[in-house]
Every structure is written in C-alpha cells, then in structure tokens.
Design a protein around this motif. Structure first.
Motif, short mmCIF file in Angstrom:
data_model
loop_
_atom_site.label_atom_id
_atom_site.label_comp_id
_atom_site.label_asym_id
_atom_site.label_seq_id
_atom_site.Cartn_x
_atom_site.Cartn_y
_atom_site.Cartn_z
N ASN A 144 1.06 -1.35 -0.05
CA ASN A 144 -0.03 -0.01 -0.12
C ASN A 144 1.09 1.36 0.02
OD1 ASN A 144 -2.70 -1.43 0.11
ND2 ASN A 144 -1.76 -1.98 2.18
N ILE A 145 1.85 1.46 -0.69
CA ILE A 145 2.83 2.40 -0.95
C ILE A 145 2.53 2.71 -2.43
CG2 ILE A 145 5.30 3.41 -0.68
CD1 ILE A 145 5.78 0.95 1.13
N PRO A 146 1.97 3.88 -2.47
CA PRO A 146 1.65 4.02 -4.15
C PRO A 146 3.06 4.71 -4.74
CG PRO A 146 -0.05 5.02 -2.54
CD PRO A 146 1.25 4.66 -1.66
N VAL A 147 3.13 4.36 -6.02
CA VAL A 147 4.16 4.81 -6.87
C VAL A 147 3.26 5.40 -8.08
CG1 VAL A 147 6.13 4.24 -8.15
CG2 VAL A 147 5.69 2.96 -6.09
N LEU A 148 3.46 6.70 -8.07
CA LEU A 148 2.60 7.39 -9.16
C LEU A 148 3.50 8.07 -10.17
CD1 LEU A 148 -0.06 9.23 -7.02
CD2 LEU A 148 -0.18 6.87 -8.04
N TYR A 149 3.31 8.00 -11.33
CA TYR A 149 4.05 8.79 -12.43
C TYR A 149 3.20 9.69 -13.07
CZ TYR A 149 6.59 9.93 -16.55
OH TYR A 149 7.52 10.86 -17.39
N LEU A 150 3.74 11.05 -12.80
CA LEU A 150 3.11 12.24 -13.32
C LEU A 150 3.42 12.52 -14.89
CD1 LEU A 150 2.78 14.66 -10.16
CD2 LEU A 150 1.47 12.60 -10.85
N ASP A 151 2.54 12.22 -15.75
CA ASP A 151 2.92 12.45 -17.17
C ASP A 151 2.51 13.76 -17.49
OD1 ASP A 151 3.49 11.68 -19.59
OD2 ASP A 151 1.61 10.88 -20.43
N PHE A 308 4.55 1.94 -14.83
CA PHE A 308 3.89 2.56 -13.97
C PHE A 308 2.37 2.65 -14.04
CE2 PHE A 308 8.08 5.04 -13.86
CZ PHE A 308 8.45 4.45 -12.76
N LYS A 309 1.98 2.63 -15.21
CA LYS A 309 0.54 2.91 -15.70
C LYS A 309 -0.30 1.45 -15.31
CE LYS A 309 -2.87 5.19 -17.77
NZ LYS A 309 -3.25 6.49 -17.34
N LYS A 310 0.56 0.33 -15.64
CA LYS A 310 -0.34 -0.91 -15.44
C LYS A 310 -0.58 -1.00 -13.93
CE LYS A 310 2.48 -4.39 -14.88
NZ LYS A 310 3.67 -5.52 -14.86
N HIS A 311 0.22 -0.57 -12.94
CA HIS A 311 0.26 -0.86 -11.51
C HIS A 311 -0.73 0.37 -11.02
CE1 HIS A 311 3.33 -3.95 -10.55
NE2 HIS A 311 3.93 -3.25 -11.36
N TYR A 312 -0.86 1.52 -11.82
CA TYR A 312 -2.00 2.36 -11.39
C TYR A 312 -3.24 1.81 -11.58
CZ TYR A 312 -4.60 6.61 -11.51
OH TYR A 312 -5.71 7.72 -11.46
#
Length: 333
Positions: A144-151, A308-312
C-alpha cells in the motif's frame, strides 16, 4: 458565525493564498473541475475552498475576530535537492503540485482503512532475487505504498526526477522524469525509497529531487548527506554487494554495445547485479554514454511509463476513491 461572515474579494483571497506559495496556476490544477471562482463569494464555497487547500496543499484558512481571513502553511518539512541552475520558484510549484497528488492518494488509503508496513516492505525488497523496476513497484503497491508517475506535468513547472510525500505515517512516491528506460527510472525510485529508509522526513512533508547525482547529473554544492545516503541505498540494492567499479576497471575498453550487454547479463546471472544499472555505471565511468544507451536497447524496452501505468490501473480496482480525488489523480496521468 460563518453565516454572518462576509467573504473578502476573490482577488484578495488568491493574493493571500499566493503568499503561501500557491499561485493561480497551481490552484487551477488542484481544484475540482466543478469549481468556479464565484463560489468564493459564498460562505459555503469559501468553506469548501479552505478544505481543499488544507487537504491537498497543507494550507489552512484562519478566520480572525475582526472578520478578516488569513492563510498559513501547516507545519511540514519541504526540502529541495537541486542543481544550482534549477529555478527555485518553478521547483517549489512542482513540489506543491506533487504534494497535492501525494496527499490525495494518502487520503484514499485512509478512506480504505489500509496501512503501510515499511519494515515488511524493506525485508521483502532485500529478498528479491532479481531487482527490476516491475518487481520493486509491485512490492511497493503490495504494501500500500503508491508509486505514481505524473505524465501531464505542466510545461511551465520544473519536472523533477522524483518526489516523496509523507503525511503523518503514510508515504507516496511520485516520479515524473521523462526517461523511458526502466533501469534509469529504477535508480530514481530506489533513491526515493532510500529517503524513506533513512527517515529523511521525520514527519509530514515533501522531498523533491530535481535530479539524481548517480545518473551523471551532478548536484554540485547542493549535494548533502541525505542525498549521499539515498544514492548509496540505491547502489547497494542494485549491485547486491558486488564491487562493480572494480569489475569495470578490470574489463577495460569495450567497443560494441552488444558485448557490454552480454557482460551485464552474465553478471546478473552469476552475481544478481542489475544489468541495466551495470551498463549505466559503465557509461558513467567511461564517459561513453552513447555506448551505454545502445547497450540498454539490447537489455530492455523503453517501457518504464507503461509499467507505472499498469500498476496504477490495478490500483483503481484495488481501492475505492472519492469522485473529486479520482478526478485530480486522473488529470495528471
């Protein structure tokens, strides 16, 4: 009391918020789509505005006895790791925007009543047989530690390599560098994890890395002990205790990218050294970046953002989101 209160003008409100570091450009991106500035002229709209600022930017509205309002930053640590050429104001705006995204997802974690077990995560990370971007991102989301990619990062802002956001006892990691190489993004990610590991944020706050020194982008005089620790954690994780600098010294000059890629794969099989990191380390040591980047093409596809997108997208099904929170997160993907 709020029913008898007459809000100040919209211009006066935005000026006071800007004094806290949040420009109109930032507010435009963190306020919901349904928001209209005329709402500031009503007591209920002003209350909604204050809640959004507090939850997303850590800016608190205060109603004073004489009927005026003020805004102030809630106690938090905001740290910038930057090169001397990096524009401070643009990086500050980036940090506030990243903080809004991070705090919003942390709010979602609390809404879903989930916890982060950092000790268990670091134990699992140390036991990974092959440390690659997908494996590390998977382990983070599993805890539950989010990894977000800001495109969709605003062009007028500085695009930092990575940011770590802490709100009380919960973290979010945000990456926004345009590097498509999974190996390059993995180093940035592990660097941010290093900040978590060593407790560089002792309470709520933000650390924004404009660049990461071990990628060959020197931070010069801005390099500090925290950056050294975060870099070292990333290097230790990727190299599995192997002295790859000595190996690079011993192999000498390599002319063909395929030869370098094959050597990296051999080290991965025999010593569990991340192959992409070995190639990048060779490129840095030899100052032959073209050779290193050509060798990377033999080892990986430029699909970091897809990972990153897949996990988001998986997280969208894993957690339940409030409508306004999801709208903000989706706006930056």
């Amino acid at each position: 009391m709020m029913e008898q209160f007459k809000p100040p003008s919209k211009a006066a409100i935005y000026k006071k918020v800007k004094d806290c570091g949040a420009s109109k450009a930032i507010l435009k991106r963190i306020l919901p789509e349904w928001w209209h500035d005329d709402l500031l002229l009503t007591n209920s709209g002003l209350l909604q505005f204050s809640l959004l600022l507090k939850n997303r930017l850590g800016i608190q509205m205060e109603l004073e006895d004489k009927g005026s309002i003020n805004f102030s930053l809630l106690p938090a640590s905001i740290q910038f790791k930057k090169r001397s050429s990096t524009d401070y104001d643009k990086l500050s705006a980036s940090a506030l925007l990243a903080q809004a995204i991070g705090k919003t997802f942390i709010k979602t974690l609390r809404y879903n009543e989930v916890e982060q077990n950092l000790e268990r995560f670091f134990r699992e990370l140390s036991q990974l047989q092959n440390v690659d971007l997908n494996g590390v991102v998977t382990a983070l989301w599993d805890h539950n530690i989010p990894v977000l990619y800001l495109d969709k990062f605003p062009a007028a802002f500085s695009r930092p390599a990575g940011t770590i956001v802490r709100d009380s006892d919960l973290y979010t990691i945000i990456l926004s560098h345009k590097h498509r190489s999974p190996s390059t993004q993995l180093f940035v990610l592990l660097h941010e994890i290093g900040h978590m590991k060593f407790g560089h944020l002792s309470g709520s706050g933000v650390i924004t890395d404009a660049s990461v020194s071990a990628l060959g982008e020197s931070l010069k005089e801005e390099t500090d002990e925290q950056e050294v620790e975060a870099d070292q954690f990333a290097l230790d994780t990727l190299r599995n205790g192997v002295d790859i600098q000595n190996i690079i010294q011993s192999i000498g000059f390599i002319q063909r990218p395929a030869e370098l890629a094959l050597l990296a794969q051999k080290l991965n099989r025999e010593m569990n050294v991340n192959p992409g990191h070995f190639v990048l380390s060779y490129g840095r040591k030899s100052r032959n970046w073209p050779l290193a980047h050509q060798a990377l093409k033999f080892l990986e596809q430029g699909e970091a953002q897809n990972i990153f997108k897949k996990h988001y997208l998986h997280a969208l099904n894993k957690y339940e989101f409030k409508k306004d929170d999801l709208e903000l997160l989706e706006r930056m993907q």
